[in-house]
Scaffold this motif. Sequence first.
Motif, PDB file in Angstrom:
ATOM      1  N   UNK B  51       0.819  -1.216   0.000  1.00 10.82           N
ATOM      2  CA  UNK B  51       0.000   0.000   0.000  1.00 10.82           C
ATOM      3  C   UNK B  51       0.852   1.265   0.000  1.00 10.82           C
ATOM      4  N   UNK B  52       2.103   1.125   0.422  1.00 13.82           N
ATOM      5  CA  UNK B  52       2.990   2.287   0.488  1.00 13.82           C
ATOM      6  C   UNK B  52       2.935   3.017   1.808  1.00 13.82           C
ATOM      7  N   UNK B  53       2.224   2.463   2.790  1.00 14.63           N
ATOM      8  CA  UNK B  53       2.170   3.142   4.086  1.00 14.63           C
ATOM      9  C   UNK B  53       3.286   2.660   5.001  1.00 14.63           C
ATOM     10  N   UNK B  54       4.083   1.727   4.525  1.00 12.75           N
ATOM     11  CA  UNK B  54       5.266   1.284   5.257  1.00 12.75           C
ATOM     12  C   UNK B  54       6.383   1.158   4.224  1.00 12.75           C
ATOM     13  N   UNK B  55       7.577   1.579   4.599  1.00 15.03           N
ATOM     14  CA  UNK B  55       8.709   1.599   3.668  1.00 15.03           C
ATOM     15  C   UNK B  55       9.479   0.282   3.748  1.00 15.03           C
ATOM     16  N   UNK B  56       9.720  -0.363   2.605  1.00 13.26           N
ATOM     17  CA  UNK B  56      10.515  -1.585   2.593  1.00 13.26           C
ATOM     18  C   UNK B  56      11.989  -1.252   2.821  1.00 13.26           C
ATOM     19  N   UNK B  57      12.757  -2.211   3.337  1.00 12.61           N
ATOM     20  CA  UNK B  57      14.200  -2.011   3.482  1.00 12.61           C
ATOM     21  C   UNK B  57      14.870  -2.252   2.136  1.00 12.61           C
ATOM     22  N   UNK B  58      14.447  -3.315   1.459  1.00 11.74           N
ATOM     23  CA  UNK B  58      14.899  -3.541   0.088  1.00 11.74           C
ATOM     24  C   UNK B  58      13.871  -4.390  -0.629  1.00 11.74           C
ATOM     25  N   UNK B  67       7.501  -0.344 -11.534  1.00 14.14           N
ATOM     26  CA  UNK B  67       7.833  -0.321 -10.113  1.00 14.14           C
ATOM     27  C   UNK B  67       7.010   0.721  -9.372  1.00 14.14           C
ATOM     28  N   UNK B  68       6.599   0.368  -8.158  1.00  8.95           N
ATOM     29  CA  UNK B  68       5.857   1.315  -7.325  1.00  8.95           C
ATOM     30  C   UNK B  68       6.797   2.070  -6.385  1.00  8.95           C
ATOM     31  N   UNK B  69       8.078   1.772  -6.482  1.00  4.98           N
ATOM     32  CA  UNK B  69       9.028   2.400  -5.568  1.00  4.98           C
ATOM     33  C   UNK B  69       8.971   3.927  -5.704  1.00  4.98           C
ATOM     34  N   UNK B  70       8.901   4.587  -4.574  1.00  2.00           N
ATOM     35  CA  UNK B  70       8.904   6.050  -4.575  1.00  2.00           C
ATOM     36  C   UNK B  70       7.548   6.670  -4.859  1.00  2.00           C
ATOM     37  N   UNK B  71       6.535   5.845  -5.176  1.00  2.36           N
ATOM     38  CA  UNK B  71       5.209   6.399  -5.433  1.00  2.36           C
ATOM     39  C   UNK B  71       4.438   6.477  -4.120  1.00  2.36           C
ATOM     40  N   UNK B  72       3.946   7.658  -3.749  1.00  2.55           N
ATOM     41  CA  UNK B  72       3.243   7.781  -2.466  1.00  2.55           C
ATOM     42  C   UNK B  72       1.924   6.995  -2.483  1.00  2.55           C
ATOM     43  N   UNK B  73       1.442   6.599  -1.297  1.00  5.05           N
ATOM     44  CA  UNK B  73       0.264   5.732  -1.201  1.00  5.05           C
ATOM     45  C   UNK B  73      -0.925   6.225  -2.035  1.00  5.05           C
ATOM     46  N   UNK B  74      -1.206   7.525  -1.965  1.00  8.81           N
ATOM     47  CA  UNK B  74      -2.414   8.029  -2.633  1.00  8.81           C
ATOM     48  C   UNK B  74      -2.329   7.948  -4.155  1.00  8.81           C
ATOM     49  N   UNK B  75      -1.116   7.760  -4.687  1.00  9.12           N
ATOM     50  CA  UNK B  75      -0.967   7.682  -6.140  1.00  9.12           C
ATOM     51  C   UNK B  75      -0.779   6.248  -6.634  1.00  9.12           C
ATOM     52  N   UNK B  99     -17.741   8.708  -0.121  1.00 10.75           N
ATOM     53  CA  UNK B  99     -16.656   9.671   0.122  1.00 10.75           C
ATOM     54  C   UNK B  99     -15.481   9.577  -0.865  1.00 10.75           C
ATOM     55  N   UNK B 100     -15.039   8.391  -1.270  1.00  9.92           N
ATOM     56  CA  UNK B 100     -13.922   8.362  -2.225  1.00  9.92           C
ATOM     57  C   UNK B 100     -14.317   8.959  -3.583  1.00  9.92           C
ATOM     58  N   UNK B 148     -14.193   0.703   0.451  1.00  9.36           N
ATOM     59  CA  UNK B 148     -12.915   0.269  -0.130  1.00  9.36           C
ATOM     60  C   UNK B 148     -13.097  -0.151  -1.585  1.00  9.36           C
ATOM     61  N   UNK B 149     -14.163  -0.895  -1.837  1.00  4.81           N
ATOM     62  CA  UNK B 149     -14.322  -1.511  -3.165  1.00  4.81           C
ATOM     63  C   UNK B 149     -14.866  -0.544  -4.208  1.00  4.81           C
ATOM     64  N   UNK B 150     -15.395   0.593  -3.777  1.00  5.55           N
ATOM     65  CA  UNK B 150     -15.969   1.543  -4.730  1.00  5.55           C
ATOM     66  C   UNK B 150     -14.878   2.333  -5.457  1.00  5.55           C
ATOM     67  N   UNK B 151     -13.692   2.357  -4.876  1.00  9.12           N
ATOM     68  CA  UNK B 151     -12.532   2.955  -5.560  1.00  9.12           C
ATOM     69  C   UNK B 151     -12.284   2.254  -6.888  1.00  9.12           C
ATOM     70  N   UNK B 152     -11.812   3.000  -7.875  1.00 10.23           N
ATOM     71  CA  UNK B 152     -11.317   2.379  -9.103  1.00 10.23           C
ATOM     72  C   UNK B 152      -9.847   2.083  -8.895  1.00 10.23           C
ATOM     73  N   UNK B 153      -9.537   0.963  -8.290  1.00  6.70           N
ATOM     74  CA  UNK B 153      -8.134   0.694  -7.979  1.00  6.70           C
ATOM     75  C   UNK B 153      -7.623  -0.474  -8.817  1.00  6.70           C
TER      76      UNK B 153
END
Lengths: 365, 361
Positions: B51-58, B67-75, B99-100, B148-153
């Motif tokens: 989800x990007x709310x926790x940073x991986x070590x590697x 790659x999702x690296x460096x992309x903030x959670x909301x994006x 709300x979403x 959660x599911x109403x998002x277009x994710x």
Amino acid sequence: MGTVELKNVWKIYDNQFEAVKGISATINDGEFISLLGPSGCGKTSTLRMIAGLEKISRGECLIDGIRVNDLDPGDRNVAMAFESYALYPHLSVFDNIAYPLRIRKVPQSEIAKQVDAVCESLGISEYKDQLPSSLSGGAQQRTGLARALVRPASVYLLDEVLSHLDAAERTMLRGEIRRVQKLMKLSALFVTHDQLEALAMSDRIIVMNNGELQQIGTPEEIYDTPENLFVAGFVGEPAMNIFSAERHRGSGQDILSIGGQEITVEELELPWIPDQEKFMIGIRPKNLLLDSAQNPGMLRGKVHTFEMLGEYTLVSVELASGELAFITADTGLHMSLDEPVAFSFKPEKVLFYDAETTSRIYLRK
Amino acid sequence: MSKYLEIRNLVKKYPKVKGLDDISFSCAEGSFTVLLGPSGAGKTTTVNIIAGILQETSGDILCRGASLRGIPPQDRKISMVFEDYALYPTFSVYENIASPLRARKLSQAEIDERVKHMANLLGIEGHLDKLPSQISGGQKQRTALARCLIHDADIYLLDEPIAHLDAKLRHRMRGEFKRIHKELGKTMIYVTHDYREALALADNIVVLNKGKIVQIGSPDELFSHPKTIFVATLLGEPPMNLLEFEDSNPVNGGIALIRKETRTIIKGVNPVSGKVILGFRDFTASLQQEADENFLEGTVYVSELVEDSRVFSIMVGDDLVKVLASRNLQLEINQHVYIKLDPQALHFFDGTTGERIATRL
């Protein structure tokens, strides 16, 4: 020797709340009886009246044939274990268990012998010198049980003693309680809200709801032939299927409408069907048989949910009426959601209930 | 495409403990993947990193090859539902679900259509005007799921979404989940410690323990061919019976298993040798009074009625094993019995490593 007789026992609290409404039942010598029901059904009040911790409002309780209504708890020769363990925190496991013997002035040498024996049979010998706070929940409850079992009593009253334990410990301890009870031929009353525990452990089960007795019987009787829709719904997981049915007769026709479908009584091939126009059909999920053939006597629908659960597979089928039929089948079965399916009843397993009274309907001979 | 989402060599180090140790798996587009394991296995850490709310070590996460690296959670185009619902208390159920979409400035007509569709799918269409405080726990949980599911994710992360519900409701929702997934056709990752949820829902199960992947496979594979003792006992209730043998060696047409001076001959399996652990499930064995081939000896410890069967606990040496029998079978406590084994349903594990040994013919 240990028997308990409840004769039309009531518990009415000061605010006029009727917690127990005229329960009559007998615990025979050496019998393990479960009092089963949801919270607030009156099962704990019943147990506490036998123990003498609650006054009996109306009716009689006899222990070993003697009326105990007016006896203090200490004079009733009952032993009790509780959900919350209720151990003395400053006493070691040994001293907790020895306590009921000490207050009865049992000689010291005898105390050690009896405590050792009960610790051995409950698997807590290694903890004897420890304080309760250093033990796991399971070992604390074993200590609570040992304290109840260490002395001879007419009846052992066990109040939700497994409820606080984790699943593995609960399964383990329930087998051990049953083993000890059988080997020592103890009379026991076990209060639980867990139908699995009651079925697993008991010689007979008393099912209660809203202060009223619903059914007394062996686990097999309670499971196979629940006397009313409450017991049918409360015992068994997944729960028994209950379908409403209407019987239409006339002009040479005899038709049952069930699940939004009309089937002739002849095609259903059941041993018998009640005469009345409206009733309920009860059948357990494992007594519905999925079939790829679509014979006239079968109910049809489409797969609503399909769950492989390891040892078995659980399928729910949506009928024309929108009702769901739950069916358990062997593993290895594969079905897609919304796939059309048909199923039949195991004829000898079908039960009928009155739609109004919810009581079971019997074949009138 | 088979690797819609790819988790590559994910490592998460904490100051004192290792959170994740080289986690790699992939999810096909539209698939349902379950992360299964006990608490502390690393399941939540894994989805939080996705989800990007926790940073991986590697390590890296690729979605559709990027790659999702460096992309903030909301994006990240990832939608997540939490165990504690996290509903807005002053919003109606309708507004919570909407709300979403409001944030994305969709037209009222479109919002209305989508909220109602999702509410229907989750069976809360009758509660849309109520506040979260006016609905039950199960309905709150459905509301959180709908939001959660109403998002277009691209990916939906569901972390123990039904763990807080009571058993009856949980079992019902478990079945419904598969329908919801089928209807939406989205790629979902579902975290649970409940093996039945994993078996019932997953296309693929990733079993985690102590930050490592233990086995990846379909529900059928995991249940019938557990790769280790850990997986064998994680799936099944009662857990698989396990008996340790000090030594084993091939004999004509089978193997001899040795423990504490007793010798058990199992025919119809491929040879093994050395220290082994024998595993079998309670419903694959039976009890009998006579010895013939492929049996263990024991005494009845206790028996219990389980629905319309009887489960016997049998003491074999110092170990208890469970065997499922007809409920008409009556055996006394401490009575001597033989446990008849089915060679095709036996599991053998290396006595030292706990790894599966292939023995079936």
